[in-house]
Design an enzyme around this catalytic site. Structure first.
Site, PDB file in Angstrom:
ATOM      1  N   SER A  96       0.709   5.691  -1.444  1.00 31.34           N
ATOM      2  CA  SER A  96       0.764   7.137  -1.694  1.00 31.34           C
ATOM      3  C   SER A  96       2.098   7.537  -2.313  1.00 31.34           C
ATOM      4  O   SER A  96       2.201   8.539  -2.995  1.00 31.34           O
ATOM      5  CB  SER A  96       0.545   7.897  -0.389  1.00 31.34           C
ATOM      6  OG  SER A  96       1.462   7.454   0.581  1.00 31.34           O
ATOM      7  N   ASN A 123       8.185   0.369   2.001  1.00 32.35           N
ATOM      8  CA  ASN A 123       8.846   1.215   1.003  1.00 32.35           C
ATOM      9  C   ASN A 123      10.318   0.866   0.823  1.00 32.35           C
ATOM     10  O   ASN A 123      10.934   1.197  -0.177  1.00 32.35           O
ATOM     11  CB  ASN A 123       8.659   2.713   1.319  1.00 32.35           C
ATOM     12  CG  ASN A 123       9.308   3.114   2.642  1.00 32.35           C
ATOM     13  OD1 ASN A 123      10.248   2.483   3.114  1.00 32.35           O
ATOM     14  ND2 ASN A 123       8.802   4.173   3.251  1.00 32.35           N
ATOM     15  N   LYS A 183       1.363  -0.738   7.660  1.00 35.89           N
ATOM     16  CA  LYS A 183       0.831  -1.418   6.469  1.00 35.89           C
ATOM     17  C   LYS A 183       0.412  -2.837   6.817  1.00 35.89           C
ATOM     18  O   LYS A 183      -0.567  -3.355   6.298  1.00 35.89           O
ATOM     19  CB  LYS A 183       1.880  -1.438   5.364  1.00 35.89           C
ATOM     20  CG  LYS A 183       2.238  -0.044   4.885  1.00 35.89           C
ATOM     21  CD  LYS A 183       3.438  -0.087   3.957  1.00 35.89           C
ATOM     22  CE  LYS A 183       3.790   1.293   3.443  1.00 35.89           C
ATOM     23  NZ  LYS A 183       4.223   2.216   4.540  1.00 35.89           N
ATOM     24  N   GLU A 185      11.450   6.035  10.832  1.00 36.41           N
ATOM     25  CA  GLU A 185      11.645   5.859   9.390  1.00 36.41           C
ATOM     26  C   GLU A 185      12.700   4.771   9.192  1.00 36.41           C
ATOM     27  O   GLU A 185      13.483   4.484  10.091  1.00 36.41           O
ATOM     28  CB  GLU A 185      12.143   7.162   8.760  1.00 36.41           C
ATOM     29  CG  GLU A 185      11.266   8.376   9.033  1.00 36.41           C
ATOM     30  CD  GLU A 185       9.862   8.207   8.500  1.00 36.41           C
ATOM     31  OE1 GLU A 185       9.731   7.762   7.335  1.00 36.41           O
ATOM     32  OE2 GLU A 185       8.901   8.489   9.224  1.00 36.41           O
ATOM     33  N   TYR A 212       5.522  -0.652  15.374  1.00 35.56           N
ATOM     34  CA  TYR A 212       4.328   0.008  14.831  1.00 35.56           C
ATOM     35  C   TYR A 212       3.045  -0.671  15.314  1.00 35.56           C
ATOM     36  O   TYR A 212       1.959  -0.106  15.218  1.00 35.56           O
ATOM     37  CB  TYR A 212       4.353  -0.018  13.301  1.00 35.56           C
ATOM     38  CG  TYR A 212       5.177   1.084  12.667  1.00 35.56           C
ATOM     39  CD1 TYR A 212       6.566   0.989  12.602  1.00 35.56           C
ATOM     40  CD2 TYR A 212       4.559   2.199  12.114  1.00 35.56           C
ATOM     41  CE1 TYR A 212       7.313   1.990  11.999  1.00 35.56           C
ATOM     42  CE2 TYR A 212       5.306   3.208  11.507  1.00 35.56           C
ATOM     43  CZ  TYR A 212       6.674   3.098  11.455  1.00 35.56           C
ATOM     44  OH  TYR A 212       7.405   4.093  10.866  1.00 35.56           O
ATOM     45  N   TYR A 254      11.796  -3.678  10.083  1.00 36.87           N
ATOM     46  CA  TYR A 254      10.988  -2.562   9.565  1.00 36.87           C
ATOM     47  C   TYR A 254       9.656  -3.084   9.021  1.00 36.87           C
ATOM     48  O   TYR A 254       9.509  -3.413   7.852  1.00 36.87           O
ATOM     49  CB  TYR A 254      11.765  -1.793   8.493  1.00 36.87           C
ATOM     50  CG  TYR A 254      11.056  -0.519   8.047  1.00 36.87           C
ATOM     51  CD1 TYR A 254      10.758   0.492   8.960  1.00 36.87           C
ATOM     52  CD2 TYR A 254      10.681  -0.333   6.718  1.00 36.87           C
ATOM     53  CE1 TYR A 254      10.118   1.652   8.561  1.00 36.87           C
ATOM     54  CE2 TYR A 254      10.040   0.826   6.302  1.00 36.87           C
ATOM     55  CZ  TYR A 254       9.756   1.810   7.232  1.00 36.87           C
ATOM     56  OH  TYR A 254       9.117   2.956   6.837  1.00 36.87           O
TER      57      TYR A 254
END
Ligand code: NAG
Ligand code: NAG
Ligand code: NAG
Length: 363
Positions: free
Chosen positions: A197, A248, A258, A141, A172, A254
């Site tokens: 979401s 986000n 996506k 996160e 990722y 990061y």
């Protein structure tokens, strides 16, 4: 006594130096004194050697066969039980025992702690921490969604995250080499898609979207929009030319699925909002994406998207990377566990403590 190979190495080197100085002192007039000294020094060196062979066996073990490594997964991420990976059949990594059985605590070479599942310290193994055991802090996160960091200084030995400067770097996704003579893109009838979401009007990405949609049509999927085709993001997004890969929150390195899955796997040009363009270019070719910072306003970005829509050959230039690379999307959590095990296998016995977790991770 801790098993630190570095320390014993220093002592051996020290011995060699003191042997040399012994010959120099012999020639001096203080024969008696220096002889005593030499005897003492030899005695100390001898003790040291004895000492190191007793407590630091690692130096002499380099040619022994690779050992079995036990990695204990202290929390199953987000409280979900999963079948534990077989690193050999999945990744051809041998000698790994992955377990969630906490009774194996004392014999584990490393323990993985998934940050988001840490509730309080009393849930940690509190007594008898073996000195050579590595406690690995594992988190994917962003800092904005990682509470508690401040209270975790000095607890862990290694970090494992999406940050390049982690002890175990697990992005990722990534590009790997592959040569292709011709780039074939899926047929694209639509312009811009976004799957979201977690809708929050305070998020920079929602504010940007609200401005951008004034100038160009954007199809929204997910909880607040249309349903995905067969619940399949890649299938749905493949029909679009562009994808809003908006993170986000904006932090160093990061860059999430996506970008790798939602955009790249769908062969949609990612329009990214996240760390700087410079940061993205550490991971992907500069022409493979469009950064919102490339344009002084959402209106100008929209104009560029419409321009590319009309000029297919220019649009296709954003896919030149596909001739040389393919995309790998990291699979949670098998790949992470096996990578941790492989790193533990390869690591030496140096000791390390992550003393200021918060300052590092939030930087
Ligand atoms: C698996 O690893 C071994 C030893 O590292 C290697 O010799 C072998 O070629 C690998 N097999 C595959 C299928 O990659
Ligand atoms: C956990 O490990 C202990 C010690 O090896 C063993 O006795 C126990 O049966 C294991 N528990 C599970 C659930 O596998
Ligand atoms: C791990 O960190 C602890 C706490 O600082 C420390 O006592 C221990 O020596 C470290 N172990 C290793 C293997 O780095």
């Amino acid at each position: 006594m801790r098993g630190e190979s570095l320390f014993s190495m220093e002592r051996l080197v020290g011995c060699r130096l003191c042997r040399r100085s012994r010959w120099r002192t012999l020639r001096s007039r203080w024969l008696a004194a220096s002889l005593t000294c030499t005897v003492l020094v030899i005695y100390i060196c001898f003790l040291d050697l004895l000492h190191s062979s007793m407590h630091f066996p690692v130096l002499w073990e380099t040619s022994s066969p690779p050992r079995q490594v036990t990695v204990l997964i202290w929390y199953e991420p987000f409280g979900k039980r999963r079948r534990i990976a077989d690193c050999h059949s999945l990744f051809n990594i041998t000698g790994c025992q992955l377990t969630t059985n906490r009774s194996l605590y004392q014999e584990a070479d490393a323990i993985l702690f998934h940050h988001r599942d840490i509730i309080d310290f009393f849930d940690f193994p509190l007594i008898g921490r073996p000195t050579s055991q590595k406690w690995i802090w594992m988190n994917f996160e962003s800092p904005a969604h990682s509470p508690w960091l401040n209270s975790l200084g000095g607890v862990f030995n290694w970090t494992m995250s999406y940050r390049v400067d982690s002890d175990i770097f697990m992005p990722y996704g990534y590009l790997f080499s592959r040569m292709l003579p011709k780039i074939i893109l899926p047929h694209k009838r639509k312009l811009v898609a976004w799957v979201i979401s977690n809708w929050n009007e305070d998020h920079e990405r929602v504010q940007y979207y609200n401005q951008l949609r004034e100038y160009v049509d954007i199809d929204i999927y997910g909880r607040y929009g249309m349903d995905l085709k067969e619940d399949n993001i890649v299938k749905t997004v493949s029909e679009y030319k562009f994808y809003l890969a908006f993170e986000n929150s904006l932090h160093t390195d990061y860059v999430t699925e996506k970008l790798w899955r939602n955009a790249f796997k769908s062969s949609a040009v990612p329009i990214v909002m996240g760390p700087s363009r410079y940061n993205y270019e550490l991971f992907i070719p500069r022409n493979s994406f469009i950064h919102v910072d490339d344009f002084s306003s959402p209106r100008k970005l929209a104009a560029y998207l419409k321009f590319l829509d009309k000029h297919t050959h220019l649009y296709r230039r954003h896919f030149l990377w596909k001739k040389r690379y393919d995309v790998h999307v990291t699979s949670f959590w098998d790949e992470h566990y096996c990578m941790a095990c492989e790193t533990v296998k390869a690591a030496g016995n140096q000791h390390r403590t992550v003393s200021d977790l918060a300052t590092w991770f939030e930087s």
